[in-house]
Scaffold this motif. Sequence first.
Motif, short mmCIF file in Angstrom:
data_model
loop_
_atom_site.label_atom_id
_atom_site.label_comp_id
_atom_site.label_asym_id
_atom_site.label_seq_id
_atom_site.Cartn_x
_atom_site.Cartn_y
_atom_site.Cartn_z
N LYS A 56 0.81 -1.21 0.00
CA LYS A 56 0.00 0.00 0.00
C LYS A 56 0.85 1.27 0.00
O LYS A 56 0.31 2.37 -0.04
CB LYS A 56 -0.92 0.01 1.23
N CYS A 57 2.17 1.14 0.10
CA CYS A 57 3.02 2.33 0.06
C CYS A 57 2.93 2.96 -1.33
O CYS A 57 2.86 2.25 -2.32
CB CYS A 57 4.48 1.97 0.37
N ASN A 58 2.83 4.32 -1.38
CA ASN A 58 3.26 5.23 -0.34
C ASN A 58 2.11 5.76 0.52
O ASN A 58 2.29 6.74 1.25
CB ASN A 58 4.04 6.38 -0.96
N ALA A 59 0.98 5.09 0.48
CA ALA A 59 -0.09 5.37 1.44
C ALA A 59 0.16 4.50 2.67
O ALA A 59 -0.61 3.62 3.03
CB ALA A 59 -1.45 5.07 0.83
N SER A 137 -4.99 2.29 -7.38
CA SER A 137 -3.71 2.65 -6.80
C SER A 137 -3.97 3.75 -5.78
O SER A 137 -4.36 4.87 -6.15
CB SER A 137 -2.74 3.16 -7.88
N GLU A 139 -1.94 5.42 -3.94
CA GLU A 139 -1.04 6.57 -4.10
C GLU A 139 -1.52 7.48 -5.21
O GLU A 139 -1.58 8.71 -5.05
CB GLU A 139 0.38 6.09 -4.38
N ARG A 140 -1.90 6.90 -6.35
CA ARG A 140 -2.35 7.72 -7.48
C ARG A 140 -3.62 8.49 -7.12
O ARG A 140 -3.77 9.66 -7.46
CB ARG A 140 -2.60 6.83 -8.69
N ARG A 143 -2.75 11.31 -4.54
CA ARG A 143 -1.93 12.37 -5.14
C ARG A 143 -2.79 13.36 -5.92
O ARG A 143 -2.40 14.52 -6.10
CB ARG A 143 -0.86 11.77 -6.05
N ARG A 202 7.08 11.46 -2.16
CA ARG A 202 6.74 10.23 -1.44
C ARG A 202 6.74 10.48 0.07
O ARG A 202 5.83 10.05 0.78
CB ARG A 202 7.77 9.16 -1.78
N LEU A 205 3.63 12.41 1.18
CA LEU A 205 2.41 11.60 1.21
C LEU A 205 2.40 10.70 2.43
O LEU A 205 1.36 10.54 3.09
CB LEU A 205 2.30 10.76 -0.07
N ARG A 206 3.54 10.13 2.79
CA ARG A 206 3.60 9.27 3.97
C ARG A 206 3.34 10.06 5.25
O ARG A 206 2.64 9.58 6.15
CB ARG A 206 4.97 8.57 4.04
N TYR A 209 -0.38 10.92 5.26
CA TYR A 209 -1.18 9.72 5.54
C TYR A 209 -1.12 9.36 7.02
O TYR A 209 -2.14 9.05 7.63
CB TYR A 209 -0.69 8.55 4.68
#
Length: 430
Positions: A56-59, A137, A139-140, A143, A202, A205-206, A209
Amino acid sequence: MGRWICCLCSRVADPLMLLLVLALGCNPSTAATASPSVPHVKPSYSFGRTFLGLDKCNACIGTSICKKFFKEEIRFDTWLSSHLKLPPNSLLSYSGNYTDDAKSWRLVDITRLTSKYQHDRADKHICTSLLKTKTCSLERALRRTQRFQKWLQAKRLTPDLVQGLPSPMLRCPSQRLLDRIVRRYAEVPDAGSIYMDHLTDRDKLRLLYTLAVNSHPILLQIFPDVEGWPFPRYLGSCGRLVVSASTRPLRHFFGSAPEVAADLALQLLAVLRSMATNDLNYFFYFTRVDAGTFGVFSNGHLFIRDASTLGIIDKEEGSQLIDGQQEYKDIFSCLTMDCQSAFVPCDSIREKHNLVMVCQDLLPKLLAGRFLPPVQERIDAFLQRCAHGLGDDRGANEAMEELAEILKPLRSCDSRFAYRYPDCRYSDKY
């Protein structure tokens, strides 16, 4: 050729023996003689990306401690069994062992920021809300949000970037607190800067999250135990798992010996004092407490085990959010909780707030029925008055001092309390 085929067939189930036989010219008698010297192959532990949450990265929270997992320098307690199976991924926390030298091991807690069920529900919510699909996705999808696009463009973490996030820590944010988050964020190389130039897309986002799901690991990073803060040490994250120093929940000490109960209650009062009065002029307050909020190390020292319910008020700068900003909602406001949850007004929190909550939910379970009648009656009378808001104009410090004076003569000085022994034998403080 016949001898070769026979030799190969007899050893095909053991790749190491096959190599040995080849080296010895495939003489069966020689191979049989040499076999005891072949080293035993250590079974390999198998990690799935799904178990760790790396898929699940980068979430996710981060990857700073992943190497420790894959090098088997972090082991779950269940790995000590002969089956070498990973524990169920449905659990919220696990007991583990951690090493830096493969010789000495220490206990650690391996935890998820929320249950796997809640994580899966949140992931599904992201896809259905943002992309109108059942899977995507993450992350997508994240973002593309307006909030994250603002994070990408920002040079500094400012109050408008965290408005509406559900973390109690960010309900009354100051710029000084947000700068501390960026400067102390441990999942990136330390730049010592309040600007986010050293954070990649990245990393941003981490961080976002983590703040949206559970701020517990961020609090451990920005207020480290080595500086005297009452939190366990943050060791790192991998995917959606956090590793920190191990503590036993306070619930395990309900019903303990009178001298242990008195000692833990006194430590609890000391932690509450430090939350209200400290060198950085922050006021930490609980939005709720339970039997797992506090924990005790093996040396008897009490810490805040779960920091997820802690709010912070900056007594030096005050809150930088106005009420309208607090009510802002988006997908990051709803990852793990109901979007309709109301914010507690910053100016409604008083210093006795923490003491009253502890008097209502924890101290009675720790101190009830532990002592002889005259002392127990004084304790019970105080707890009853405290649980109802103290009922007078005295401040929290005066009230805590009253209970501390009752409890101090009840604690003992022996090796069970390693965090203060043998110092207590030579100090009037104890």
